[in-house]
Scaffold this motif. Structure first.
Motif, PDB file in Angstrom:
ATOM      1  N   ASN A  26       0.826  -1.212   0.000  1.00  0.00           N
ATOM      2  CA  ASN A  26       0.000   0.000   0.000  1.00  0.00           C
ATOM      3  C   ASN A  26       0.863   1.265   0.000  1.00  0.00           C
ATOM      4  O   ASN A  26       0.423   2.336   0.404  1.00  0.00           O
ATOM      5  N   SER A  27       2.122   1.083  -0.427  1.00  0.00           N
ATOM      6  CA  SER A  27       3.076   2.200  -0.596  1.00  0.00           C
ATOM      7  C   SER A  27       3.468   2.874   0.708  1.00  0.00           C
ATOM      8  O   SER A  27       3.720   4.085   0.750  1.00  0.00           O
ATOM      9  N   LYS A  28       3.523   2.089   1.796  1.00  0.00           N
ATOM     10  CA  LYS A  28       3.962   2.612   3.090  1.00  0.00           C
ATOM     11  C   LYS A  28       5.074   1.709   3.625  1.00  0.00           C
ATOM     12  O   LYS A  28       4.899   0.499   3.715  1.00  0.00           O
ATOM     13  N   ILE A  29       6.192   2.290   3.948  1.00  0.00           N
ATOM     14  CA  ILE A  29       7.301   1.520   4.498  1.00  0.00           C
ATOM     15  C   ILE A  29       7.320   1.722   6.015  1.00  0.00           C
ATOM     16  O   ILE A  29       7.666   2.803   6.502  1.00  0.00           O
ATOM     17  N   LYS A  30       6.895   0.699   6.734  1.00  0.00           N
ATOM     18  CA  LYS A  30       6.822   0.772   8.194  1.00  0.00           C
ATOM     19  C   LYS A  30       7.637  -0.386   8.751  1.00  0.00           C
ATOM     20  O   LYS A  30       7.260  -1.547   8.618  1.00  0.00           O
ATOM     21  N   THR A  31       8.746  -0.078   9.383  1.00  0.00           N
ATOM     22  CA  THR A  31       9.723  -1.104   9.746  1.00  0.00           C
ATOM     23  C   THR A  31       9.807  -1.403  11.241  1.00  0.00           C
ATOM     24  O   THR A  31      10.608  -2.226  11.654  1.00  0.00           O
ATOM     25  N   ILE A  32       8.989  -0.733  12.039  1.00  0.00           N
ATOM     26  CA  ILE A  32       9.068  -0.918  13.488  1.00  0.00           C
ATOM     27  C   ILE A  32       7.862  -1.726  13.982  1.00  0.00           C
ATOM     28  O   ILE A  32       6.730  -1.487  13.560  1.00  0.00           O
ATOM     29  N   PHE A  33       8.133  -2.665  14.872  1.00  0.00           N
ATOM     30  CA  PHE A  33       7.068  -3.391  15.555  1.00  0.00           C
ATOM     31  C   PHE A  33       7.086  -3.017  17.031  1.00  0.00           C
ATOM     32  O   PHE A  33       8.152  -2.831  17.626  1.00  0.00           O
ATOM     33  N   VAL A  34       5.902  -2.909  17.596  1.00  0.00           N
ATOM     34  CA  VAL A  34       5.753  -2.584  19.016  1.00  0.00           C
ATOM     35  C   VAL A  34       5.229  -3.826  19.730  1.00  0.00           C
ATOM     36  O   VAL A  34       4.362  -4.540  19.218  1.00  0.00           O
ATOM     37  N   SER A  35       5.770  -4.083  20.903  1.00  0.00           N
ATOM     38  CA  SER A  35       5.248  -5.148  21.757  1.00  0.00           C
ATOM     39  C   SER A  35       5.167  -4.626  23.180  1.00  0.00           C
ATOM     40  O   SER A  35       5.626  -3.518  23.474  1.00  0.00           O
ATOM     41  N   LEU A  36       4.590  -5.405  24.042  1.00  0.00           N
ATOM     42  CA  LEU A  36       4.441  -4.995  25.436  1.00  0.00           C
ATOM     43  C   LEU A  36       5.679  -5.363  26.245  1.00  0.00           C
ATOM     44  O   LEU A  36       6.336  -6.365  25.968  1.00  0.00           O
ATOM     45  N   THR A  37       5.995  -4.554  27.234  1.00  0.00           N
ATOM     46  CA  THR A  37       7.041  -4.949  28.159  1.00  0.00           C
ATOM     47  C   THR A  37       6.655  -6.296  28.780  1.00  0.00           C
ATOM     48  O   THR A  37       5.476  -6.612  28.945  1.00  0.00           O
ATOM     49  N   ASN A  38       7.662  -7.108  29.061  1.00  0.00           N
ATOM     50  CA  ASN A  38       7.460  -8.405  29.717  1.00  0.00           C
ATOM     51  C   ASN A  38       6.823  -9.448  28.796  1.00  0.00           C
ATOM     52  O   ASN A  38       6.359 -10.483  29.240  1.00  0.00           O
ATOM     53  N   SER A  39       6.806  -9.186  27.496  1.00  0.00           N
ATOM     54  CA  SER A  39       6.112 -10.093  26.574  1.00  0.00           C
ATOM     55  C   SER A  39       7.030 -11.190  26.052  1.00  0.00           C
ATOM     56  O   SER A  39       8.257 -11.072  26.064  1.00  0.00           O
ATOM     57  N   TYR A  40       6.407 -12.249  25.551  1.00  0.00           N
ATOM     58  CA  TYR A  40       7.111 -13.371  24.932  1.00  0.00           C
ATOM     59  C   TYR A  40       6.284 -13.849  23.742  1.00  0.00           C
ATOM     60  O   TYR A  40       5.081 -14.075  23.864  1.00  0.00           O
ATOM     61  N   HIS A  41       6.957 -14.015  22.584  1.00  0.00           N
ATOM     62  CA  HIS A  41       6.226 -14.434  21.382  1.00  0.00           C
ATOM     63  C   HIS A  41       6.911 -15.570  20.633  1.00  0.00           C
ATOM     64  O   HIS A  41       6.509 -15.890  19.515  1.00  0.00           O
ATOM     65  N   GLY A  42       7.930 -16.190  21.235  1.00  0.00           N
ATOM     66  CA  GLY A  42       8.610 -17.292  20.585  1.00  0.00           C
ATOM     67  C   GLY A  42      10.093 -17.034  20.467  1.00  0.00           C
ATOM     68  O   GLY A  42      10.601 -15.989  20.883  1.00  0.00           O
ATOM     69  N   GLU A  43      10.798 -17.994  19.858  1.00  0.00           N
ATOM     70  CA  GLU A  43      12.257 -17.948  19.907  1.00  0.00           C
ATOM     71  C   GLU A  43      12.952 -18.002  18.548  1.00  0.00           C
ATOM     72  O   GLU A  43      14.179 -18.066  18.490  1.00  0.00           O
ATOM     73  N   THR A  44      12.196 -17.983  17.447  1.00  0.00           N
ATOM     74  CA  THR A  44      12.834 -17.722  16.166  1.00  0.00           C
ATOM     75  C   THR A  44      13.170 -16.232  16.103  1.00  0.00           C
ATOM     76  O   THR A  44      12.684 -15.448  16.923  1.00  0.00           O
ATOM     77  N   ARG A  63       5.199   8.304  16.366  1.00  0.00           N
ATOM     78  CA  ARG A  63       5.915   7.434  15.430  1.00  0.00           C
ATOM     79  C   ARG A  63       4.998   6.541  14.591  1.00  0.00           C
ATOM     80  O   ARG A  63       5.446   5.529  14.048  1.00  0.00           O
ATOM     81  N   ALA A  64       3.742   6.888  14.461  1.00  0.00           N
ATOM     82  CA  ALA A  64       2.800   6.037  13.722  1.00  0.00           C
ATOM     83  C   ALA A  64       3.257   5.755  12.294  1.00  0.00           C
ATOM     84  O   ALA A  64       3.010   4.660  11.770  1.00  0.00           O
ATOM     85  N   ASP A  65       3.920   6.712  11.656  1.00  0.00           N
ATOM     86  CA  ASP A  65       4.363   6.521  10.276  1.00  0.00           C
ATOM     87  C   ASP A  65       5.425   5.430  10.151  1.00  0.00           C
ATOM     88  O   ASP A  65       5.652   4.904   9.059  1.00  0.00           O
ATOM     89  N   GLU A  66       6.066   5.075  11.278  1.00  0.00           N
ATOM     90  CA  GLU A  66       7.117   4.053  11.259  1.00  0.00           C
ATOM     91  C   GLU A  66       6.628   2.694  11.761  1.00  0.00           C
ATOM     92  O   GLU A  66       7.251   1.668  11.500  1.00  0.00           O
ATOM     93  N   ILE A  67       5.505   2.685  12.503  1.00  0.00           N
ATOM     94  CA  ILE A  67       5.070   1.471  13.191  1.00  0.00           C
ATOM     95  C   ILE A  67       4.163   0.632  12.296  1.00  0.00           C
ATOM     96  O   ILE A  67       3.107   1.085  11.854  1.00  0.00           O
ATOM     97  N   SER A  68       4.571  -0.597  12.057  1.00  0.00           N
ATOM     98  CA  SER A  68       3.789  -1.519  11.237  1.00  0.00           C
ATOM     99  C   SER A  68       2.657  -2.134  12.046  1.00  0.00           C
ATOM    100  O   SER A  68       1.508  -2.177  11.603  1.00  0.00           O
ATOM    101  N   ALA A  69       2.987  -2.623  13.268  1.00  0.00           N
ATOM    102  CA  ALA A  69       1.979  -3.328  14.074  1.00  0.00           C
ATOM    103  C   ALA A  69       2.394  -3.346  15.531  1.00  0.00           C
ATOM    104  O   ALA A  69       3.564  -3.177  15.872  1.00  0.00           O
ATOM    105  N   ILE A  70       1.410  -3.567  16.382  1.00  0.00           N
ATOM    106  CA  ILE A  70       1.666  -3.930  17.769  1.00  0.00           C
ATOM    107  C   ILE A  70       1.243  -5.386  17.928  1.00  0.00           C
ATOM    108  O   ILE A  70       0.208  -5.800  17.402  1.00  0.00           O
ATOM    109  N   ILE A  71       2.077  -6.170  18.587  1.00  0.00           N
ATOM    110  CA  ILE A  71       1.752  -7.562  18.876  1.00  0.00           C
ATOM    111  C   ILE A  71       1.610  -7.721  20.379  1.00  0.00           C
ATOM    112  O   ILE A  71       2.403  -7.175  21.153  1.00  0.00           O
TER     113      ILE A  71
END
Length: 432
Positions: free
Chosen positions: A133-151, A202-210
């Protein structure tokens, strides 16, 4: 064949996960011969209540007769086929059912092999959808103390130092926003405000929050109020940021609803499921997403916008058969209502832990209970002492550091629940 013989053979050739192997010079390795219901049995005839559902995957007991039969049935017709250019009935049926069961608006299913792989899919798909969609967003946000896997990608968006610190130079760019500090609605609103302040900058840089909805699993079973999910959904929609709900642990009835997002009546942009998806039988994960995101990739081949991501065993027919059998049981046995009854009983049994001087807090969300011990140095390895005591008394407890938790299969009876919690109580009391 006995425990000692198999242990010797194992240690000669195996490297176990999440384990300092030198510990097994003193710590007994437990070879399991067979399992049924909530019980594991070793080669010396000892039985153990599986109080942690074998790393949170088992829902309806080991060697469940119905799931066994459905896997055998599938085995006679098709074990696996490439899912690129081909399909099969089990994966179609499973996808149709998941679309109906999950929050409204999730219309497409993309399969992988495990929870970490599912998270990787969601991260890449989020970035790629914005790019298309012609937007380059390279940052992901997560919560402090979070865990989403090990890859690498999944590890990048986690925040548990034990897992992440060593590999820091390898990780993709992510930033953390505060998790609600407790289960109150005030804490939820405070944390949501912090996230919105970050988005405003920083919304223009943030792709998603997990995030892990309601309960952070490997993050010490920290729990927070559903209002946080409601507010984060609103903020993401406002700032064109994707919301990735990692329900690898909390999905399929663990929190009191079929899916944790349903407690807040929200629809994420991506829903990642695994663990209980196959009832604890076979590796499988799925990422559900919206038609809008699917549409960002739908084009003529030469436009080069396709999502080129694959796993060899994507949509494996045997795993899908196990998943369909698992969903059959949910429908047939009114599982969610029964879980709520069991949760009430577990909550009643938890009350007495609050009277122990070395217990800092006790918390519960649905079928997940946690007891936080206090007053110990990590080097004392209190969790290991609880683990060893449990094994001697026939209960598999595997604390997260100083957090003793219960996440048993849903078929546990009140009598078995009594044994599980009584042994844990004795183990914690003995520490005094």
């Amino acid at each position: 064949m006995n425990n000692a013989e198999l242990t010797q053979r194992d240690l000669a050739v195996l490297w176990h996960p999440c384990t300092q192997m030198k510990d097994h010079e003193q710590l007994p390795l437990i070879p399991i011969k067979k399992a049924h219901g909530i019980y594991l049995e070793d080669f010396d005839g000892n039985r153990y209540i599986d109080a942690i559902s074998s790393w949170w995957v088992n829902l309806f007991g080991h060697t469940n007769s119905y799931i066994n039969a459905k896997i055998r049935e599938q085995l006679e017709t098709l074990e696996h086929v490439i899912l690129a250019g081909f399909t099969h009935e089990q994966v179609i049926r499973l996808s149709e059912r998941l679309v109906k069961l999950t929050p409204k608006g999730l219309e497409k299913c993309f399969y992988a092999d495990n929870g970490s792989s599912g998270v990787e899919v969601a991260l890449k798909m989020s970035f790629h959808a914005h790019k298309n969609n012609s937007k380059i967003k390279t940052i992901f946000v997560s919560l402090t103390n979070s865990y989403h896997g090990e890859t690498i990608g999944a590890l990048s968006v986690g925040d548990v130092k034990l897992y992440k610190e060593t590999y820091e130079p390898l990780l993709i760019q992510s930033i953390q926003t505060p998790v609600p500090k407790d289960g109150s609605i005030e804490a939820a609103r405070e944390a949501a405000s912090a996230f919105e302040a970050l988005c405003a900058l920083r919304a223009d840089e943030i792709s998603a929050i997990i995030l892990e909805p309601l309960v952070q699993g490997a993050g010490s079973m920290h729990m927070y109020h559903k209002e946080f999910l409601v507010l984060v959904r609103e903020i993401c929609s406002k700032y064109d940021i994707h919301l990735i709900a990692d329900e690898v642990m909390v999905g399929f009835g663990r929190t009191g609803e079929m899916f944790a997002c349903q407690s807040a009546n929200i629809t994420p942009d991506f829903l990642v499921l695994s663990k209980g998806l196959t009832g604890g039988y076979l590796p499988l994960s799925v990422v559900l997403t919206t038609n809008e995101i699917y549409g960002a990739f739908y084009c003529d081949y030469n436009e080069n916008r396709a999502f080129l991501h694959s796993h060899s065993y994507t949509g494996n027919a045997l795993a899908c058969a196990a998943a369909n059998a698992t969903l059959d049981i949910f429908k047939r046995d009114n599982v969610i209502e029964k879980n709520r009854e069991t949760s009430v009983y577990m909550g009643e049994k938890l009350t007495r832990f609050k009277n122990l001087k070395n217990v800092g807090s006790v918390r519960q969300t649905g079928m997940i209970c946690a007891i936080e011990l206090q007053g110990y140095d990590p080097k004392e390895r209190i969790g290991l002492q609880v683990y060893n005591y449990g094994l001697k008394k026939g209960v598999l407890l595997r604390p997260l550091g100083h957090i003793v938790y219960f996440m048993p299969p849903y078929i546990i009876t009140k009598e078995e629940c009594d044994v599980m919690m009584d042994v844990a109580y004795e183990a914690i009391e003995n520490l005094l």
